[in-house]
Design an enzyme around this catalytic site. Sequence first.
Site, mmCIF file in Angstrom:
data_model
loop_
_atom_site.group_PDB
_atom_site.id
_atom_site.type_symbol
_atom_site.label_atom_id
_atom_site.label_comp_id
_atom_site.label_asym_id
_atom_site.label_seq_id
_atom_site.Cartn_x
_atom_site.Cartn_y
_atom_site.Cartn_z
ATOM 1 N N CYS A 116 109.850 -7.615 43.327
ATOM 2 C CA CYS A 116 110.667 -8.209 44.313
ATOM 3 C C CYS A 116 111.721 -7.057 45.024
ATOM 4 O O CYS A 116 112.194 -7.521 46.172
ATOM 5 C CB CYS A 116 111.333 -9.528 44.180
ATOM 6 S SG CYS A 116 110.157 -10.630 43.820
ATOM 7 N N HIS A 256 117.715 -11.132 48.311
ATOM 8 C CA HIS A 256 116.342 -11.644 48.029
ATOM 9 C C HIS A 256 116.117 -13.052 47.810
ATOM 10 O O HIS A 256 117.320 -13.768 47.357
ATOM 11 C CB HIS A 256 115.898 -10.670 46.857
ATOM 12 C CG HIS A 256 114.602 -11.248 46.328
ATOM 13 N ND1 HIS A 256 113.378 -11.354 47.159
ATOM 14 C CD2 HIS A 256 114.170 -11.728 45.115
ATOM 15 C CE1 HIS A 256 112.435 -11.697 46.355
ATOM 16 N NE2 HIS A 256 112.832 -11.968 45.053
ATOM 17 N N ASN A 286 109.958 -17.512 48.031
ATOM 18 C CA ASN A 286 109.955 -16.170 47.328
ATOM 19 C C ASN A 286 108.751 -15.492 47.951
ATOM 20 O O ASN A 286 107.727 -15.543 47.340
ATOM 21 C CB ASN A 286 110.143 -16.286 46.102
ATOM 22 C CG ASN A 286 110.367 -14.588 45.491
ATOM 23 O OD1 ASN A 286 110.159 -13.760 46.517
ATOM 24 N ND2 ASN A 286 110.593 -14.364 44.414
HETATM 25 C C1 LIG Z 1 112.163 -20.655 36.831
HETATM 26 C C2 LIG Z 1 113.554 -21.256 37.136
HETATM 27 C C3 LIG Z 1 113.665 -22.074 38.358
HETATM 28 C C4 LIG Z 1 113.404 -22.304 35.861
HETATM 29 O O1 LIG Z 1 114.625 -22.976 35.942
HETATM 30 P P1 LIG Z 1 115.520 -23.275 34.683
HETATM 31 O O2 LIG Z 1 116.620 -24.208 35.039
HETATM 32 O O3 LIG Z 1 115.519 -22.068 34.028
HETATM 33 O O4 LIG Z 1 114.315 -23.971 33.737
HETATM 34 P P2 LIG Z 1 114.089 -23.836 32.227
HETATM 35 O O5 LIG Z 1 112.868 -22.629 32.266
HETATM 36 O O6 LIG Z 1 115.082 -23.461 31.238
HETATM 37 O O7 LIG Z 1 113.037 -25.243 31.823
HETATM 38 C C5 LIG Z 1 114.051 -26.382 31.756
HETATM 39 C C6 LIG Z 1 113.050 -27.381 31.639
HETATM 40 O O8 LIG Z 1 112.397 -27.844 33.052
HETATM 41 C C7 LIG Z 1 111.062 -27.766 32.921
HETATM 42 N N1 LIG Z 1 110.382 -27.161 34.147
HETATM 43 C C8 LIG Z 1 110.022 -25.835 34.393
HETATM 44 N N2 LIG Z 1 109.605 -25.927 35.554
HETATM 45 C C9 LIG Z 1 109.798 -27.343 36.358
HETATM 46 C C10 LIG Z 1 109.180 -28.038 37.313
HETATM 47 N N3 LIG Z 1 108.709 -27.330 38.509
HETATM 48 N N4 LIG Z 1 109.603 -29.298 37.414
HETATM 49 C C11 LIG Z 1 110.218 -30.020 36.506
HETATM 50 N N5 LIG Z 1 110.424 -29.278 35.270
HETATM 51 C C12 LIG Z 1 110.126 -28.308 35.280
HETATM 52 C C13 LIG Z 1 110.630 -26.809 31.701
HETATM 53 O O9 LIG Z 1 109.184 -27.195 31.256
HETATM 54 C C14 LIG Z 1 111.827 -27.233 30.863
HETATM 55 O O10 LIG Z 1 111.528 -28.347 30.231
HETATM 56 P P3 LIG Z 1 111.893 -28.760 28.647
HETATM 57 O O11 LIG Z 1 113.529 -28.593 28.801
HETATM 58 O O12 LIG Z 1 111.326 -29.990 28.511
HETATM 59 O O13 LIG Z 1 111.149 -27.572 27.862
HETATM 60 C C15 LIG Z 1 114.479 -20.110 36.907
HETATM 61 O O14 LIG Z 1 114.436 -19.964 35.575
HETATM 62 C C16 LIG Z 1 114.456 -19.395 37.852
HETATM 63 O O15 LIG Z 1 114.508 -19.474 38.790
HETATM 64 N N6 LIG Z 1 114.399 -17.951 36.999
HETATM 65 C C17 LIG Z 1 114.226 -16.776 38.166
HETATM 66 C C18 LIG Z 1 112.951 -16.828 38.586
HETATM 67 C C19 LIG Z 1 112.982 -15.733 39.537
HETATM 68 O O16 LIG Z 1 113.903 -15.614 40.481
HETATM 69 N N7 LIG Z 1 111.651 -15.162 39.850
HETATM 70 C C20 LIG Z 1 111.585 -14.095 40.647
HETATM 71 C C21 LIG Z 1 112.379 -13.083 40.476
HETATM 72 S S1 LIG Z 1 112.332 -11.634 41.485
#
Ligand SMILES: CC(C)(COP(=O)(O)OP(=O)(O)OC[C@H]1O[C@@H](n2cnc3c(N)ncnc32)[C@H](O)[C@@H]1OP(=O)(O)O)[C@@H](O)C(=O)NCCC(=O)NCCS
Length: 350
Positions: A116, A256, A286
């Site tokens: 990214c 970003h 994104n």
């Molecule tokens: C991906 C992201 C949104 C997930 O959010 P989070 O708060 O970290 O969530 P987690 O991965 O800890 O998951 C928490 C729970 O939500 C659930 N979950 C994940 N995606 C979900 C969705 N779309 N809808 C509902 N629940 C979801 C998971 O399964 C997990 O459930 P559990 O506790 O029962 O296991 C976040 O980690 C993120 O934005 N990371 C950076 C990603 C990014 O910017 N990528 C590009 C980089 S350039």
Amino acid sequence: MTRIRAAITGVGGYVPEYRLTNDEISRMVDTSDEWIMTRIGIKERRILKEDGKATSDMGAEAVKQLLIKTNTDPSEIDMIICGVVTPDMLFPATANIIADKTNIRNAFGFDLNAGCSSFLYAITTASKFVESGSHKKVIVVGADKMSSIVDYQDRATCPIFGDGAAAVLLEPTSEDIGIVDSIVQSDGAGRIYLHQKAGGSLKPPTFETIANREHYVYQEGQPVFKWAVSKMADVSVEIMKRNNLTSESLDWLVPHQANMRIIDATANRMGLDKDKVMINIQRFGNTTSATLPLCLWDWESQLRKGDNIILAAFGAGFTWGAIYLKWAYDGKLLNGMARKPEVSKIHTEL
Ligand SMILES: CC(C)(COP(=O)(O)OP(=O)(O)OC[C@H]1O[C@@H](n2cnc3c(N)ncnc32)[C@H](O)[C@@H]1OP(=O)(O)O)[C@@H](O)C(=O)NCCC(=O)NCCS
């Protein structure tokens, strides 16, 4: 000796028409509009649906618009770099395909993949060629068709990404405008958290890699989130400090667009009010290499010559960085799309 800087002298952009909404995603995987808005901040993203259309088609649309807006003939372009993680093919470079589709011939052209951060890396690279005097009209494209590598059965990644492209023209200037400073860094140890498992030389495609869904984005969200928050904010604050910028003197942050919470955390560390932060994540998601130039494209009409702008990104690799630039022209458009004449003056003099 006159100091030459590289200035952005125009922006073109393109997003596909199809809008993939949170409601539609909620019918594909177990999620909801409320979860996506709270945890990520995206309402809809654009998807390139037409058969036979690829990243280069969006990039070419952005470049065509850029050439028209800047009144540039394709034969004048001497370099084109495409920041991209979803090239049309592993080879040749998408930059070459975009150049062909826009009638740019004999230009120094190549792709640059820094996740990214690709656009940020590409613009830093391009600026060095302009500053050296070797290249005078350089196009930097950021383009990605993320829908081609997103698993629409994986609720943790499919709400995040969208498709789009945008491009800027860089030209030399001796005025006190243009790209002033940049910090670009990487740490390959972060690659385990964000990558595509198969399709490269490590794991060429097989029936097994397809069955195991290994040709899609693999992401461990939490470590990516933590690294992104700290690295993007660290370099943004560092570049502010070493250029004596304050939250008052800085006009815009172009972050970003990966997650609203990462954008907020970065802006907070910089002490910036939200009205100085370009945010279109809710509309486009994104778009990987395209997020930064799509913001410039969206905000172009509000930008003024001399505006202090910081671009900041974080991506797979891990890669991250920040650029400080002074905007080169008043964004108020003449005749709908034409660039203001004084911008043309800055490079013809050199
Ligand atoms: C991906 C992201 C949104 C997930 O959010 P989070 O708060 O970290 O969530 P987690 O991965 O800890 O998951 C928490 C729970 O939500 C659930 N979950 C994940 N995606 C979900 C969705 N779309 N809808 C509902 N629940 C979801 C998971 O399964 C997990 O459930 P559990 O506790 O029962 O296991 C976040 O980690 C993120 O934005 N990371 C950076 C990603 C990014 O910017 N990528 C590009 C980089 S350039």
